[in-house]
Design a protein around this motif. Structure first.
Motif, mmCIF file in Angstrom:
data_model
loop_
_atom_site.group_PDB
_atom_site.id
_atom_site.type_symbol
_atom_site.label_atom_id
_atom_site.label_comp_id
_atom_site.label_asym_id
_atom_site.label_seq_id
_atom_site.Cartn_x
_atom_site.Cartn_y
_atom_site.Cartn_z
ATOM 1 N N GLN A 32 -71.091 42.914 -5.829
ATOM 2 C CA GLN A 32 -70.027 43.916 -5.735
ATOM 3 C C GLN A 32 -68.645 43.286 -5.707
ATOM 4 O OE1 GLN A 32 -72.623 47.392 -3.578
ATOM 5 N NE2 GLN A 32 -71.449 46.064 -2.263
ATOM 6 N N MET A 33 -68.590 41.979 -5.571
ATOM 7 C CA MET A 33 -67.277 41.318 -5.632
ATOM 8 C C MET A 33 -66.739 41.278 -7.073
ATOM 9 S SD MET A 33 -67.928 37.273 -5.434
ATOM 10 C CE MET A 33 -69.608 36.753 -5.319
ATOM 11 N N PHE A 34 -67.636 41.415 -8.057
ATOM 12 C CA PHE A 34 -67.228 41.197 -9.458
ATOM 13 C C PHE A 34 -66.020 42.041 -9.845
ATOM 14 C CE2 PHE A 34 -71.937 40.255 -10.775
ATOM 15 C CZ PHE A 34 -71.827 38.984 -10.222
ATOM 16 N N TYR A 35 -66.097 43.352 -9.511
ATOM 17 C CA TYR A 35 -65.075 44.237 -10.093
ATOM 18 C C TYR A 35 -63.709 44.089 -9.449
ATOM 19 C CZ TYR A 35 -68.157 47.032 -7.013
ATOM 20 O OH TYR A 35 -68.991 47.466 -6.025
ATOM 21 N N PHE A 36 -63.611 43.414 -8.302
ATOM 22 C CA PHE A 36 -62.272 43.111 -7.781
ATOM 23 C C PHE A 36 -61.599 42.101 -8.728
ATOM 24 C CE2 PHE A 36 -64.653 44.702 -4.200
ATOM 25 C CZ PHE A 36 -63.732 45.472 -3.501
ATOM 26 N N PHE A 37 -62.397 41.171 -9.255
ATOM 27 C CA PHE A 37 -61.874 40.229 -10.247
ATOM 28 C C PHE A 37 -61.479 40.972 -11.538
ATOM 29 C CE2 PHE A 37 -64.481 37.519 -7.536
ATOM 30 C CZ PHE A 37 -63.770 36.332 -7.448
ATOM 31 N N PHE A 38 -62.328 41.935 -11.943
ATOM 32 C CA PHE A 38 -62.032 42.648 -13.198
ATOM 33 C C PHE A 38 -60.731 43.438 -13.075
ATOM 34 C CE2 PHE A 38 -66.948 43.169 -13.772
ATOM 35 C CZ PHE A 38 -67.072 41.798 -13.932
ATOM 36 N N ALA A 39 -60.489 44.009 -11.889
ATOM 37 C CA ALA A 39 -59.247 44.764 -11.680
ATOM 38 C C ALA A 39 -58.055 43.811 -11.753
ATOM 39 C CB ALA A 39 -59.281 45.475 -10.331
ATOM 40 N N TYR A 40 -58.204 42.656 -11.124
ATOM 41 C CA TYR A 40 -57.124 41.656 -11.145
ATOM 42 C C TYR A 40 -56.807 41.253 -12.589
ATOM 43 C CZ TYR A 40 -54.730 37.187 -10.546
ATOM 44 O OH TYR A 40 -53.841 36.154 -10.623
ATOM 45 N N LYS A 41 -57.854 40.996 -13.350
ATOM 46 C CA LYS A 41 -57.678 40.608 -14.749
ATOM 47 C C LYS A 41 -56.849 41.665 -15.502
ATOM 48 C CE LYS A 41 -60.845 40.715 -18.678
ATOM 49 N NZ LYS A 41 -62.248 40.503 -19.099
ATOM 50 N N GLN A 42 -57.121 42.939 -15.233
ATOM 51 C CA GLN A 42 -56.418 44.002 -15.953
ATOM 52 C C GLN A 42 -54.975 44.191 -15.484
ATOM 53 O OE1 GLN A 42 -58.942 47.678 -16.580
ATOM 54 N NE2 GLN A 42 -60.455 46.444 -15.495
ATOM 55 N N LEU A 43 -54.690 43.892 -14.217
ATOM 56 C CA LEU A 43 -53.370 44.221 -13.666
ATOM 57 C C LEU A 43 -52.495 42.992 -13.430
ATOM 58 C CD1 LEU A 43 -54.574 46.956 -11.160
ATOM 59 C CD2 LEU A 43 -53.453 47.313 -13.365
ATOM 60 N N LYS A 44 -53.058 41.825 -13.702
ATOM 61 C CA LYS A 44 -52.383 40.563 -13.396
ATOM 62 C C LYS A 44 -51.001 40.461 -14.042
ATOM 63 C CE LYS A 44 -52.971 35.649 -14.318
ATOM 64 N NZ LYS A 44 -53.643 34.686 -15.188
ATOM 65 N N SER A 45 -50.867 40.938 -15.276
ATOM 66 C CA SER A 45 -49.624 40.726 -16.017
ATOM 67 C C SER A 45 -48.442 41.431 -15.349
ATOM 68 C CB SER A 45 -49.777 41.212 -17.454
ATOM 69 O OG SER A 45 -50.017 42.594 -17.437
ATOM 70 N N GLN A 46 -48.710 42.398 -14.476
ATOM 71 C CA GLN A 46 -47.607 43.084 -13.782
ATOM 72 C C GLN A 46 -47.017 42.224 -12.667
ATOM 73 O OE1 GLN A 46 -48.089 47.209 -12.910
ATOM 74 N NE2 GLN A 46 -49.675 47.485 -14.442
ATOM 75 N N ASN A 47 -47.747 41.166 -12.318
ATOM 76 C CA ASN A 47 -47.180 40.190 -11.392
ATOM 77 C C ASN A 47 -46.758 40.775 -10.043
ATOM 78 O OD1 ASN A 47 -46.705 37.587 -10.957
ATOM 79 N ND2 ASN A 47 -45.128 37.353 -12.562
ATOM 80 N N LYS A 48 -47.604 41.610 -9.490
ATOM 81 C CA LYS A 48 -47.287 42.228 -8.193
ATOM 82 C C LYS A 48 -48.454 42.029 -7.242
ATOM 83 C CE LYS A 48 -44.112 45.802 -9.609
ATOM 84 N NZ LYS A 48 -43.920 47.227 -9.842
ATOM 85 N N PRO A 49 -48.156 42.066 -5.930
ATOM 86 C CA PRO A 49 -49.259 41.973 -4.972
ATOM 87 C C PRO A 49 -50.198 43.166 -5.104
ATOM 88 C CG PRO A 49 -47.110 42.018 -3.857
ATOM 89 C CD PRO A 49 -46.850 42.218 -5.301
ATOM 90 N N LEU A 50 -51.471 42.951 -4.817
ATOM 91 C CA LEU A 50 -52.460 44.020 -4.957
ATOM 92 C C LEU A 50 -52.991 44.458 -3.596
ATOM 93 C CD1 LEU A 50 -54.629 42.709 -7.958
ATOM 94 C CD2 LEU A 50 -52.578 44.144 -8.020
ATOM 95 N N VAL A 51 -53.045 45.773 -3.425
ATOM 96 C CA VAL A 51 -53.666 46.357 -2.235
ATOM 97 C C VAL A 51 -54.857 47.181 -2.713
ATOM 98 C CG1 VAL A 51 -53.359 47.991 -0.335
ATOM 99 C CG2 VAL A 51 -51.482 46.458 -0.970
ATOM 100 N N PHE A 52 -56.033 46.904 -2.175
ATOM 101 C CA PHE A 52 -57.243 47.647 -2.554
ATOM 102 C C PHE A 52 -57.657 48.584 -1.430
ATOM 103 C CE2 PHE A 52 -57.834 44.197 -5.596
ATOM 104 C CZ PHE A 52 -58.450 44.831 -6.667
#
Ligand SMILES: *Cc1c(COP(=O)(O)O)cnc(C)c1O
Length: 431
Positions: free
Chosen positions: A224-244
């Motif tokens: 279940q950790m996989f999709y946190f990485f997938f979300a990061y991959k998709q949103l990384k270019s915005q260069n902002k901190p992520l809150v899940f």
């Protein structure tokens, strides 16, 4: 990789043993002996990797050499046979949709991964069957039933609380046949979970080689950790901190997210959003862990009074509440607040959230006030169709039936009604 029991009174075991046993002999949950962060290059390069490559990097150290790399890659490919899109809901808020799999719930990921690991470990054990025993408050049952259907050498027995899961959920776990059996328990989810826990410790059932497929099992929990990485991959270019924000019941999903952070994934903050089953939100306020019997809500897959994975989370923070609060918040919402959120998300953003996702959205909105520059992501853990009895009247809409669901709707329900632990034991003798 070795796994130790969080009760510290059982031998360390291999990945294989932990998967097959489920729970340690001292009733403790298994936890990996070490968590080694992934390389900086991996995160710098993540947008060039496929989901399968990312998942392999993330899970490899937890499996070690117990499954050959090529087989592990194959297991991952079969696990991740669908998309994990981040949908923009409003400015700075995304839904990570985890429901595009075969049973339209995020639990497909863990169930598919675990079933294939167990199938691999059983491949040479011709007359040695495993029985997977699982309690479900809703979505686990369907995902496990579908994930394990037809897996060699594995019988699956699913316990669910009678009348407390939706019609679609019930059909997903009672209509498949083959190696999948459903027990309809006269009680609530906690009664089902208690019976399952008791069965694991019951010496007289040892010949069944019982194992769990709840998130207490590391092979259900860790992927279940996989999709946190997938979300990061998709949103990384915005260069902002992520809150899940994770809509949380047994806290397996959010606990896997915290593992991802331990592996180096840059996540600024986690929110565990719950319904009125608020054991963890109360703990965060007063430091007193005081589980209560579960109450029925419209987000029924989170109707859990004593979340089993919370102990794993505490382990990662050395039971230090102040340290923990820097990374983690937890808020609770009533059904009325949940319905209101579903309506406002639909009206303002045109997005259809089901009750669990809406609880996640509410917790996220609250926490984002403390992180003005962050992107917020709430996990949409099930497709709205799985909660159509709630979603359709609340939003005054009619949902089209996806093909995955259509295929179970006209099949006949087959279940066995039980009330006591003795009846469960008697049933197991017939499997
Ligand atoms: C299981 C489930 C949850 C809760 O997940 P945990 O890992 O138990 O916290 C949330 N939403 C849905 C739809 C679920 O099926």
């Amino acid at each position: 990789m070795k796994y130790y029991s969080l009760n510290h009174n059982a031998p360390k075991v291999s990945f294989e043993e932990a998967v097959i046993q489920g729970l340690a002999t001292d009733k403790g949950l298994y936890f990996p002996e070490s968590i080694t962060p992934l390389s900086k290059e991996f995160f710098e390069n993540i947008e060039n990797l496929s989901n399968e490559e990312i998942a392999f990097e993330a899970i490899q150290q937890f499996v070690g050499d117990e499954i050959p790399a090529e087989t592990l890659k194959q297991i991952i490919a079969e696990t991740l046979c669908f998309e994990f899109p981040t949908e923009k809901v409003e400015e700075g808020i995304y839904a990570l949709e985890l429901y595009h799999g075969p049973t339209m719930a995020f639990k497909d990921v863990g169930a598919r991964f675990m079933s294939r690991c167990l199938g691999y470990f059983n491949k040479d054990k011709k007359d040695n069957k495993n029985t997977v025993l699982v309690a479900t408050s809703g979505d686990t049952g369907g995902a496990v039933a579908s994930g394990f259907l037809g897996v060699q050498g594995v019988e699956v027995v699913i316990l669910y609380p009678s009348g407390k899961v939706s019609d679609i959920q019930e059909r997903q776990l009672t209509t498949l046949g083959q190696n999948i059996k459903a027990l309809e328990v006269d009680g609530v989810f906690d009664d089902c979970q208690d019976m399952v826990k008791k069965a694991f410790l019951d010496e007289s059932l040892a010949h069944h080689n019982l194992t769990s497929a709840n998130s207490i099992n590391i092979a259900r929990w860790l992927p279940q950790m996989f999709y946190f990485f997938f979300a990061y991959k998709q949103l990384k270019s915005q260069n902002k901190p992520l809150v899940f924000s994770c809509p949380s019941g047994n806290f397996g999903n959010i606990c896997a997210g915290i593992i991802a952070k331990k592996l180096g994934l840059p996540i600024e903050h986690f929110v565990a959003s719950t319904n009125v089953n608020d054991t963890v939100p109360r703990f965060m306020e007063n430091g007193n862990y005081d589980p209560k019997p579960s109450k029925a809500t419209i987000s029924n897959a989170m109707d859990v009074g004593n979340p089993s994975n919370f102990i794993r989370i505490q382990e990662m923070y050395n039971n230090d509440l102040e340290l923990f609060k820097k990374d983690f918040s937890s808020f609770s919402y009533t059904d009325a607040e949940t319905l209101e959120a579903m309506q406002s998300i639909y009206k303002t953003d045109g997005y259809i959230a089901e009750p669990h996702g809406a609880v996640g959205y509410l917790g996220l909105k609250k926490e984002l006030k403390n992180h003005p520059n962050a992107i917020g992501i709430f996990l949409e853990t099930a497709h709205p169709i799985k909660f159509l009895d709630v979603v359709e009247p609340a939003l005054n809409i009619q949902l089209p039936i996806p093909t995955q669901i259509e295929s179970v709707l006209n099949k006949e329900k087959v279940s066995v009604k039980i009330k006591t632990y003795e009846e469960l034991k008697a049933f197991l003798e017939t499997v």
